[in-house]
Design a protein around this motif. Structure first.
Motif, mmCIF file in Angstrom:
data_model
loop_
_atom_site.group_PDB
_atom_site.id
_atom_site.type_symbol
_atom_site.label_atom_id
_atom_site.label_comp_id
_atom_site.label_asym_id
_atom_site.label_seq_id
_atom_site.Cartn_x
_atom_site.Cartn_y
_atom_site.Cartn_z
ATOM 1 N N THR A 1 34.373 -13.748 -25.662
ATOM 2 C CA THR A 1 34.940 -13.102 -24.510
ATOM 3 C C THR A 1 34.464 -11.676 -24.276
ATOM 4 O OG1 THR A 1 36.950 -12.165 -25.763
ATOM 5 C CG2 THR A 1 36.980 -14.225 -24.158
ATOM 6 N N SER A 34 35.179 -4.043 -12.523
ATOM 7 C CA SER A 34 35.827 -5.330 -12.899
ATOM 8 C C SER A 34 35.343 -5.921 -14.334
ATOM 9 C CB SER A 34 35.738 -6.206 -11.940
ATOM 10 O OG SER A 34 34.500 -6.774 -11.857
ATOM 11 N N GLY A 35 34.116 -5.429 -14.693
ATOM 12 C CA GLY A 35 33.585 -5.561 -15.956
ATOM 13 C C GLY A 35 34.487 -5.232 -17.151
ATOM 14 N N LEU A 77 37.156 -5.832 -17.651
ATOM 15 C CA LEU A 77 38.358 -6.997 -17.493
ATOM 16 C C LEU A 77 38.868 -7.334 -18.930
ATOM 17 C CD1 LEU A 77 40.170 -8.438 -15.583
ATOM 18 C CD2 LEU A 77 38.500 -10.177 -15.790
ATOM 19 N N ASN A 78 38.005 -7.361 -19.726
ATOM 20 C CA ASN A 78 38.225 -7.865 -21.003
ATOM 21 C C ASN A 78 38.781 -6.857 -22.249
ATOM 22 O OD1 ASN A 78 35.752 -6.715 -21.408
ATOM 23 N ND2 ASN A 78 34.720 -8.224 -22.342
ATOM 24 N N LEU A 105 41.257 -4.757 -20.855
ATOM 25 C CA LEU A 105 42.561 -4.607 -20.275
ATOM 26 C C LEU A 105 43.761 -5.011 -21.453
ATOM 27 C CD1 LEU A 105 42.712 -5.708 -16.625
ATOM 28 C CD2 LEU A 105 43.025 -3.494 -17.620
ATOM 29 N N GLY A 106 43.430 -6.107 -22.072
ATOM 30 C CA GLY A 106 44.351 -6.572 -22.963
ATOM 31 C C GLY A 106 45.868 -6.696 -22.728
ATOM 32 N N GLY A 107 46.851 -5.979 -23.120
ATOM 33 C CA GLY A 107 48.048 -5.922 -22.365
ATOM 34 C C GLY A 107 48.287 -5.127 -21.291
ATOM 35 N N ARG A 108 47.482 -4.252 -20.968
ATOM 36 C CA ARG A 108 47.613 -3.216 -19.940
ATOM 37 C C ARG A 108 47.460 -3.789 -18.605
ATOM 38 N NH1 ARG A 108 43.351 0.213 -19.707
ATOM 39 N NH2 ARG A 108 42.389 -0.690 -21.451
ATOM 40 N N LEU A 109 48.034 -3.284 -17.558
ATOM 41 C CA LEU A 109 47.831 -3.949 -16.238
ATOM 42 C C LEU A 109 46.900 -3.543 -15.439
ATOM 43 C CD1 LEU A 109 51.636 -4.301 -15.245
ATOM 44 C CD2 LEU A 109 50.161 -6.312 -15.963
ATOM 45 N N HIS A 110 46.636 -2.016 -15.598
ATOM 46 C CA HIS A 110 45.550 -1.545 -14.862
ATOM 47 C C HIS A 110 44.545 -0.851 -15.595
ATOM 48 C CE1 HIS A 110 47.171 -2.349 -10.687
ATOM 49 N NE2 HIS A 110 48.340 -1.980 -11.489
ATOM 50 N N TYR A 111 43.342 -0.412 -15.042
ATOM 51 C CA TYR A 111 42.114 0.365 -15.614
ATOM 52 C C TYR A 111 42.654 1.854 -16.053
ATOM 53 C CZ TYR A 111 39.609 -3.876 -14.089
ATOM 54 O OH TYR A 111 39.186 -5.047 -13.852
ATOM 55 N N ALA A 161 31.212 -4.998 -19.987
ATOM 56 C CA ALA A 161 32.156 -6.031 -20.741
ATOM 57 C C ALA A 161 31.499 -6.208 -22.126
ATOM 58 C CB ALA A 161 31.975 -7.356 -20.009
ATOM 59 N N LEU A 187 50.925 -5.472 -9.789
ATOM 60 C CA LEU A 187 50.741 -5.638 -11.243
ATOM 61 C C LEU A 187 49.398 -6.291 -11.659
ATOM 62 C CD1 LEU A 187 54.288 -6.336 -12.510
ATOM 63 C CD2 LEU A 187 53.352 -4.271 -12.202
ATOM 64 N N PRO A 189 43.793 -5.789 -10.776
ATOM 65 C CA PRO A 189 42.425 -5.840 -11.495
ATOM 66 C C PRO A 189 41.950 -7.454 -11.805
ATOM 67 C CG PRO A 189 43.854 -4.186 -12.489
ATOM 68 C CD PRO A 189 44.690 -4.988 -11.423
ATOM 69 N N ARG A 190 43.132 -8.266 -12.086
ATOM 70 C CA ARG A 190 42.754 -9.445 -12.538
ATOM 71 C C ARG A 190 42.265 -10.236 -11.475
ATOM 72 N NH1 ARG A 190 46.159 -7.505 -16.481
ATOM 73 N NH2 ARG A 190 45.518 -8.149 -18.552
ATOM 74 N N PHE A 220 41.446 -9.299 -8.485
ATOM 75 C CA PHE A 220 40.131 -9.019 -7.820
ATOM 76 C C PHE A 220 39.344 -9.737 -8.463
ATOM 77 C CE2 PHE A 220 36.208 -6.685 -8.192
ATOM 78 C CZ PHE A 220 35.947 -6.495 -6.787
ATOM 79 N N PHE A 275 32.684 -15.328 -13.974
ATOM 80 C CA PHE A 275 32.733 -13.864 -14.782
ATOM 81 C C PHE A 275 34.125 -13.861 -15.402
ATOM 82 C CE2 PHE A 275 33.539 -9.228 -15.517
ATOM 83 C CZ PHE A 275 32.374 -9.129 -16.775
ATOM 84 N N ALA A 307 34.597 -16.095 -18.148
ATOM 85 C CA ALA A 307 33.564 -15.788 -19.433
ATOM 86 C C ALA A 307 34.432 -14.589 -20.408
ATOM 87 C CB ALA A 307 32.329 -15.347 -19.101
ATOM 88 N N THR A 308 34.993 -13.654 -19.661
ATOM 89 C CA THR A 308 35.433 -12.864 -20.303
ATOM 90 C C THR A 308 37.289 -12.760 -20.736
ATOM 91 O OG1 THR A 308 36.243 -11.711 -18.178
ATOM 92 C CG2 THR A 308 34.306 -10.798 -19.264
ATOM 93 N N GLY A 309 37.563 -14.227 -20.552
ATOM 94 C CA GLY A 309 38.745 -14.505 -21.277
ATOM 95 C C GLY A 309 40.087 -14.541 -20.001
#
Lengths: 235, 269
Positions: free
Chosen positions: A69, A94-95, A97-98, A100-106, A150, B151, B154-155, B157, B165, B168-170
């Motif tokens: 991932t 949005s790259g 994304l991986n 984020l983990g448990g977080r909700l926002h960047y 990512a 909440l 980001p996901r 979007f 993509f 692929a990033t899980g």
């Protein structure tokens, strides 16, 4: 230790073998180009490498702390994306994304990373612009910046120059090579464009529902397979 | 002004406005994702299935929502699976299911009660048909949709823009699609009682399309679509009260005018 190793990898759909006998390994910083005709199993290999498709037999091993991932993936663009209402900044961010983990926002670190990668691709001025208004070459740069967000170790590019004009194609190849050399990021690129592939890549993997060739680009140039594939012309 | 206050003094109007605003908001938010993912026709297909379910519920004297909500949710999940498996193409699958459901609904109506006002309300919508349980369900639904959008923005979007993509990033893109389909199903059932089975899909599609004429970022499209949807509902509902036109149709016309206006503004830019 290899960053990626495929051992006797076989991938199948509904019990029908699509790709078999794939054996190769890559070291960090290698630039692998995967070539082959349509239906040779290139897209299936990508799915396997990304962990979206489990191997039917054999294995895919990641080294140096890489996870599937955390590969920076640049998929082929669909019509849906070309006219998607989004700003360049939103797409690049949005790259992250991986991470984020448990977080909700960047968070601020994600945003800084996105900014840095936009600068790397020379698109920082476009951050607020609409993605759909960009040229094909600019859109690919945006997606490459997103892929870089990512990953720190490996890029996986699926036909990154399809539909680009010759100038944009050249720029894209140069950018990819630059990232490969300067940041020591391993590159795996699936391509139709065999001539360019041999020029930029360090290694070539030639597929035809099984592994036909794996070796350095120099070895590939000398092989009979390359000669046949290129229609008799030496490169 | 006094006429508007007079209108608001009716209990059924208060309830209709609350349900309407909340359902319009949900429909617009979900609509942006559905339109962008090329699932626009799902709303239309689901409304016909909803009509079939409501017709059967009324024939068997069952509670309409208790029958329609589960049936439409299951259909939504099924349609999503079908369009992902790509054996039967998504649009053909929707056409098949929606016309079959409509046919079953029409037959069950004609052999039992015949074409009465209740059935006609399901077809063309009525602001009077909204019950207390509609109001409760619409509050719950809008909370769920807002939670999803605030909440998981980001996901959401990432999954909407580029599913491969995101996968692929899980990110579990499949679960997000499923959630969207289920929430859409509930929105459609609630909305069709007010808008009618034939018109509900416009509530999902119009605001998103209008917003996309002028807005250039995803965030702006979402906010703009939500605002357009709620505003057009209010204009349509109030106009239908004073002009005595059907509510659903009035709301669609308000959306149509808005779309035309935004298209013109978009062309100028």
């Amino acid at each position: 230790m290899a960053i990626l190793e495929c051992k006797n990898l076989c991938l199948a759909y509904d019990g029908k073998m699509v790709l078999e006998g794939v054996n190769f390994s890559l070291q960090a910083g290698n630039y692998l180009c995967v070539v082959g005709e349509n239906g040779s199993g290139k897209s299936t290999l990508i799915k396997g490498l990304l962990g979206l498709k489990a191997p039917d037999s054999g294995s895919i091993l990641y080294g140096e702390g890489l996870k599937s991932t955390e590969i920076g993936y640049l998929p082929q663009q669909t019509q849906l994306q070309r006219d998607f209402p989004a700003s360049v900044g939103e797409v690049v961010l949005s790259g992250c994304l991986n991470s984020l983990g448990g977080r909700l926002h960047y968070n601020a670190a994600d945003k800084a990373l996105a900014r840095m990668n936009m600068e790397r691709m020379g698109i920082e001025d476009l951050a607020k612009q609409s993605y759909q208004a960009l040229s094909g070459g600019q859109q690919q740069r945006v997606l490459l910046a997103r892929a870089l967000c990512a990953t720190k170790k490996m890029l996986l590019l699926d036909e990154p120059v399809t539909g680009l004009d010759p100038i944009a194609t050249g720029e894209m190849y140069n950018l990819i090579k630059l990232v490969n050399l300067c940041d020591d990021i391993t590159v795996i690129m699936v391509s139709h464009d065999i001539h360019e592939a041999v020029r930029y890549a360090t290694h070539i993997l030639h597929l035809g529902q099984r592994q036909l060739f794996f070796g350095t680009a120099a070895e590939y140039r000398e092989s009979d397979l390359a000669r046949r594939f290129l229609g008799g012309n030496r490169i | 002004m006094t006429e508007i206050l007079h209108m608001l003094s009716y209990h059924f109007m208060q309830r209709a406005l609350i349900v309407g605003v909340l359902v319009s908001l949900c429909a617009a938010l979900l609509g942006v994702s559905l339109v962008l993912k090329r699932y626009s026709m799902i709303g239309d297909g689901l409304s016909h299935v909803g009509f079939g379910a409501l017709a059967i519920a009324s024939a068997l004297h069952l509670a309409p929502l208790a029958v329609a909500v589960p049936v439409v949710v299951v259909t939504a999940v099924l349609l999503l699976r079908l369009s992902e498996s790509s054996r039967v193409k998504g649009d053909a699958a929707i056409a098949l299911i929606s016309s079959s459901a409509l046919a079953i609904g029409v037959i069950s109506v004609s052999v039992t009660t015949g074409m009465n006002t209740e059935v006609s309300n399901y077809m063309f919508g009525s602001i009077l048909s909204l019950s207390r349980s509609d109001a409760v369900l619409s509050v719950l639904l809008s909370v769920a949709v807002l939670v999803l959008f605030i909440l998981f923005y980001p996901r959401l979007f990432a999954v909407t823009f580029d599913e491969s993509f995101a996968r692929a990033t899980g990110t579990r893109a499949g679960s997000y699609n499923m959630l969207l389909a289920v929430l859409t199903a509930i929105t459609v059932v609630l909305g069709m009682r007010m808008m009618g089975a034939l018109l509900i899909s416009s509530l999902i599609i119009f605001p998103a399309l209008s917003a996309m004429r002028v807005c250039r970022s995803f965030r702006a499209v979402i906010l703009c679509a939500a605002a357009i949807s709620v505003l057009c509902f209010l204009i349509g509902a109030v106009a239908s009260y004073f002009l005595e036109t059907p509510t659903g149709a009035s709301i669609v016309v308000a959306n149509l005018l808005c779309f035309a206006g935004f298209s013109l503004a978009g062309m100028k830019n």
